[in-house]
Design a protein around this motif. Structure first.
Motif, mmCIF file in Angstrom:
data_model
loop_
_atom_site.group_PDB
_atom_site.id
_atom_site.type_symbol
_atom_site.label_atom_id
_atom_site.label_comp_id
_atom_site.label_asym_id
_atom_site.label_seq_id
_atom_site.Cartn_x
_atom_site.Cartn_y
_atom_site.Cartn_z
ATOM 1 N N GLU A 165 -0.555 13.741 -5.219
ATOM 2 C CA GLU A 165 -1.700 13.338 -4.389
ATOM 3 C C GLU A 165 -1.476 11.955 -3.781
ATOM 4 O O GLU A 165 -1.900 11.688 -2.653
ATOM 5 N N ARG A 166 -0.800 11.088 -4.517
ATOM 6 C CA ARG A 166 -0.482 9.764 -3.972
ATOM 7 C C ARG A 166 0.397 9.872 -2.723
ATOM 8 O O ARG A 166 0.198 9.150 -1.753
ATOM 9 N N SER A 167 1.377 10.765 -2.800
ATOM 10 C CA SER A 167 2.236 10.961 -1.617
ATOM 11 C C SER A 167 1.401 11.381 -0.420
ATOM 12 O O SER A 167 1.607 10.916 0.697
ATOM 13 N N ARG A 188 -11.614 5.777 6.330
ATOM 14 C CA ARG A 188 -12.830 5.548 7.101
ATOM 15 C C ARG A 188 -12.848 4.102 7.627
ATOM 16 O O ARG A 188 -13.185 3.844 8.778
ATOM 17 N N MET A 189 -12.459 3.153 6.784
ATOM 18 C CA MET A 189 -12.433 1.748 7.219
ATOM 19 C C MET A 189 -11.431 1.544 8.357
ATOM 20 O O MET A 189 -11.717 0.810 9.303
ATOM 21 N N ASP A 190 -10.275 2.180 8.246
ATOM 22 C CA ASP A 190 -9.287 2.080 9.338
ATOM 23 C C ASP A 190 -9.878 2.607 10.637
ATOM 24 O O ASP A 190 -9.692 2.013 11.703
ATOM 25 N N MET A 202 -0.248 -2.107 -2.129
ATOM 26 C CA MET A 202 -0.600 -2.017 -3.544
ATOM 27 C C MET A 202 -0.881 -3.435 -4.049
ATOM 28 O O MET A 202 -0.234 -4.395 -3.645
ATOM 29 N N VAL A 203 -1.868 -3.559 -4.931
ATOM 30 C CA VAL A 203 -2.214 -4.854 -5.515
ATOM 31 C C VAL A 203 -1.340 -5.081 -6.745
ATOM 32 O O VAL A 203 -1.187 -4.186 -7.569
ATOM 33 N N ASP A 204 -0.783 -6.280 -6.867
ATOM 34 C CA ASP A 204 0.034 -6.603 -8.047
ATOM 35 C C ASP A 204 -0.777 -6.443 -9.327
ATOM 36 O O ASP A 204 -1.874 -6.994 -9.448
ATOM 37 N N GLY A 205 -0.229 -5.697 -10.255
ATOM 38 C CA GLY A 205 -0.853 -5.615 -11.578
ATOM 39 C C GLY A 205 -2.086 -4.757 -11.686
ATOM 40 O O GLY A 205 -2.729 -4.705 -12.738
ATOM 41 N N ARG A 206 -2.467 -4.092 -10.571
ATOM 42 C CA ARG A 206 -3.638 -3.204 -10.629
ATOM 43 C C ARG A 206 -3.318 -1.930 -9.862
ATOM 44 O O ARG A 206 -2.575 -1.964 -8.878
ATOM 45 N N ASP A 207 -3.895 -0.823 -10.271
ATOM 46 C CA ASP A 207 -3.754 0.400 -9.489
ATOM 47 C C ASP A 207 -4.847 0.385 -8.424
ATOM 48 O O ASP A 207 -5.902 1.031 -8.568
ATOM 49 N N ALA A 208 -4.585 -0.397 -7.386
ATOM 50 C CA ALA A 208 -5.582 -0.659 -6.346
ATOM 51 C C ALA A 208 -4.842 -0.927 -5.040
ATOM 52 O O ALA A 208 -3.667 -1.306 -5.055
ATOM 53 N N PRO A 232 0.409 7.353 3.371
ATOM 54 C CA PRO A 232 0.077 7.085 4.787
ATOM 55 C C PRO A 232 -0.696 5.774 4.960
ATOM 56 O O PRO A 232 -0.557 5.104 5.987
ATOM 57 N N LEU A 233 -1.496 5.424 3.959
ATOM 58 C CA LEU A 233 -2.242 4.158 4.031
ATOM 59 C C LEU A 233 -1.288 2.971 3.930
ATOM 60 O O LEU A 233 -1.446 1.963 4.621
ATOM 61 N N LEU A 234 -0.269 3.130 3.071
ATOM 62 C CA LEU A 234 0.698 2.033 2.890
ATOM 63 C C LEU A 234 1.514 1.818 4.165
ATOM 64 O O LEU A 234 2.042 0.729 4.393
ATOM 65 N N GLU A 235 1.579 2.870 4.968
ATOM 66 C CA GLU A 235 2.263 2.723 6.260
ATOM 67 C C GLU A 235 1.320 2.169 7.325
ATOM 68 O O GLU A 235 1.719 1.992 8.475
#
Lengths: 99, 99
Positions: free
Chosen positions: B9-11, B92-94, B24-30, B16-19
């Motif tokens: 599901e991450r893929s 939605r924010m994008d 990704m936030v350091d040290g958090r799954d965020a 696509p968001l990371l592109e």
């Protein structure tokens, strides 16, 4: 209006805020307050009303929101510290949060 | 809906968001993104529209605003990490920021 507050003006404008849960920020001539509401709608409602005032004063907060919590920091970059605008916006925010 | 995303599901949802400037936030799954607008009115206008969606999804951002800049962090506390709701709110924010 954007001159840095004098010591006398701080007594008049900032001291009452510090007695109302505003705090000086470590290492900056700025004030901070944490506002906690009942839920997100109330927290963001407060921000919306405060945003109108910020724009009207042409003086904008540094602020963050997580659900029902709003953290506000006020300072005046042009004055390199606290100005009368910060005191004005802080008082307005207190009124909005209490109303 | 609030289950933590699987690798597959991450893929599909996060990559696509990371592109699209989410990180990704350091040290958090965020995930985090910095949105920059032309001025405060546009920045806060974006926040207002996003707030409606957040409330509708019952999924709220951690976010901050300084004048024309809005910093957003999304994660799902109930899932202890990223869920489909984060992907949905990010998309939605994008859309809101681009619209």
């Amino acid at each position: 209006m954007t001159d840095k507050l004098t010591d006398a003006e701080r007594s008049d404008h900032i001291d009452p805020l510090l007695e109302n849960d505003w705090q000086m920020v470590d290492g900056r001539d700025a004030i901070h307050k944490t506002f906690i509401f009942r839920n997100f709608v109330e927290a963001f409602g407060f921000m919306t009303r405060a945003a109108m005032w910020a724009e009207k004063l042409n003086h904008h907060p540094e602020w963050s929101n997580v659900y029902k919590t709003v953290e506000v920091t006020l300072t005046t970059h042009d004055a390199d510290g606290l100005s009368a605008l910060d005191a004005k916006l802080a008082k307005r925010m207190d009124a909005l949060a209490g109303g």
